[in-house]
Design an enzyme around this catalytic site. Sequence first.
Site: not given
Ligand code: NI
Length: 159
Positions: A46, A51, A90-91, A132-133, A136
């Site tokens: 995701g 991000q 998380c990226l 989670h997304e 963000h």
């Molecule tokens: Ni994330």
Amino acid sequence: MATRNIVKRGEDVLAKKCRDVTNFDDRLWTLLDDMYETMKAANGVGLAGPQVGILRRVVVIDVGDENGKIELINPVVTMMKGKQHELEGCLSVPGLWGYVERPAKVRVKAQNRYGKEFEIEGEELLAIALCHEIDHLNGILFVDKADQLLTQEQLEERK
Ligand code: NI
């Protein structure tokens, strides 16, 4: 399509609340295509607008299930049920994992890339990714909610 740089924890853009998308145009489509490519190249499931430095309510998800690529514009959680407590990463937070409590099942209302409304339900990993997304988009990272954080080393020691 092109990959974009992934913003890492510590940068302001990850802590801000995103604005709604109002224009469903080529600029949005390019952003969505680039986000998907960026997520795939980084082996993520995701990715959210902030991000890649874009403070708009845009999310791409692909947890490798039958849904395939999911694009969510202006997503809103409309139902939450049950609880799960799983390890997340998380990226934007490389090298750190944490246990986060999430609903076991969620329903999300969103728009597609053309502005058409739809709903999607997710359980297990998809429920986690959806929550989670969407977090963000509100400037929240999993590390803000995790009750236990683990480094790569600590994670390997547990195996
Ligand atoms: Ni994330």
